[in-house]
Scaffold this active site. Sequence first.
Site, PDB file in Angstrom:
ATOM      1  N   ARG A  98       0.767  -1.075  -0.213  1.00  0.00           N
ATOM      2  CA  ARG A  98       0.260   0.176  -0.025  1.00  0.00           C
ATOM      3  C   ARG A  98       0.095   1.047   0.123  1.00  0.00           C
ATOM      4  O   ARG A  98       1.835   1.179   0.355  1.00  0.00           O
ATOM      5  CB  ARG A  98      -1.005   0.031   1.269  1.00  0.00           C
ATOM      6  N   LYS A 112      -5.061   9.335  -0.744  1.00  0.00           N
ATOM      7  CA  LYS A 112      -4.879   8.784   0.750  1.00  0.00           C
ATOM      8  C   LYS A 112      -3.901   9.393   2.046  1.00  0.00           C
ATOM      9  O   LYS A 112      -3.127  10.309   0.522  1.00  0.00           O
ATOM     10  CB  LYS A 112      -5.242   7.262   0.997  1.00  0.00           C
ATOM     11  N   CYS A 123      -4.846   2.345  -8.046  1.00  0.00           N
ATOM     12  CA  CYS A 123      -5.115   0.312  -8.214  1.00  0.00           C
ATOM     13  C   CYS A 123      -6.816   0.264  -8.280  1.00  0.00           C
ATOM     14  O   CYS A 123      -7.145  -0.441  -9.325  1.00  0.00           O
ATOM     15  CB  CYS A 123      -4.624   0.252  -6.975  1.00  0.00           C
TER      16      CYS A 123
END
Length: 448
Positions: A154, A324, A263
């Site tokens: 991530r 994010k 993604c």
Amino acid sequence: MHITMIGSGYVGLVSGACFADFGHTVTCVDLNAEKIEALHNGEIPIYEPGLDLLVAENTRAGRLSFTTDLAPAVADADVVFIAVGTPSRRGDGHADLRYVYSAAADIARAMKGFTVVVTKSTVPVGTGDEVERIILETNPAADTAVVSNPEFLREGAAIEDFKRPDRIVVGLEDARARQVMEEVYRPLYLNQAPLLFTSRRTAELIKYAGNAFLAMKITFINEMADLCEKVGGDVQEVARGIGLDNRIGAKFLNAGPGYGGSCFPKDTLALVKTGQDHEAPQRLVETTVAVNDTRKRAMGRKVIAACGGSVRGKRIGILGLTFKPNTDDMRDAPSIAIVQALKDAGAVITAFDPEGMKAAREVIDGIEYGADAYDVADNADCLVLVTEWNQFRSLDFERLKTVMNGRVFVDLRNVYGRSDMERAGFDYHGVGRAASPVQDIDMSDAAE
Ligand SMILES: NC(=O)c1ccc[n+]([C@@H]2O[C@H](COP(=O)([O-])OP(=O)(O)OC[C@H]3O[C@@H](n4cnc5c(N)ncnc54)[C@H](O)[C@@H]3O)[C@@H](O)[C@H]2O)c1
């Protein structure tokens, strides 16, 4: 082991640096000369916590190097990883595999001796077969085994994820490659990270199935949040109430503005296309994609409603732009659609992001960029928290109120508590947390 990484972006650079840190000798290759030049000068072309140190240490130790020259790097390698981009193909949403195929042909021309070629890029099922075909067509004498080894890191926690993965998936058809892959991952294998060997096609599917499942989980809680708002519930408590069930698990149950990033959007879409091509439609994923697409702009409408139904001429401050926290990645960030919806409605926007401003300027125009949260709040009628960076988690409410023109605070990540914000004097709007229970639910059907 001599490892060569083709593509030195978010995945290639992190994987390359981590493999070097395991003790392997790694060469990272990229077509982008600017990127390689920056790396030669000790600059990291992306923002990823801890990556600068890891790259510096391993470069100094002589285990990590960078080049634009693919051929010698491949000729010397035992293992060549393909970590190039696989964006959505313009027009139809299939994965665009041109970078993977072009890398495969380049590798084929340069390889010497038995070379394991590993696809780390996220690629649709069957791509490994095509990579193998391209290699053998380009260089019929090539001695190779083509492996699928999808990456699950991530962004923002990439090094930790790479070094302490939940599992490592390796899909192969050639037993010789198994030994090589065990050697590549030995340091992790010894730490008990499960190394899961499957067929190549299964490994390719695992990556898409994993991402699609997580995207579905996020979308589920987002729709639940909509229901909470209508009927008077708190989605955070619903998430906790179901997340404590081990069969469900607490992660990926934070309601918000919809998933984005490099993604989930492209991978869910690509899986939908693969399913349709093979007459095995993935209807849950199709719906996930459709619901998420509409949600981002709907968040713009939510802000407009919070501002009393119109934002024409109003000043709106946006806190956070990246998809994010802890990354500078703006690919498919929800902020793009939210800002567009607000611009379309006539708002005057100022935004700030701790690391994403450079990338944001390339995809969002017609807005002002501020220097920090308080600069963005200056004269604003409404503040919208879009990305939950740590520095937005403990804002000075009094300072905000002295600079703001209005009091509307839309918290699309549920960072703050309603009562705290209301006590501080804000007109607070979270996601899926109704102000007070709605009294007029007709229960007559339920009684029957
Ligand atoms: N970013 C993530 O968090 C993440 C996580 C898991 C998997 N993935 C997958 O990994 C792959 C790479 O993603 P990314 O985010 O690192 O992409 P990226 O765009 O950051 O990096 C790709 C790099 O490959 C280079 N490149 C393209 N063709 C090349 C070639 N023929 N030779 C040498 N270099 C070439 C590009 O210049 C670019 O620097 C994608 O398939 C993605 O879906 C990404």
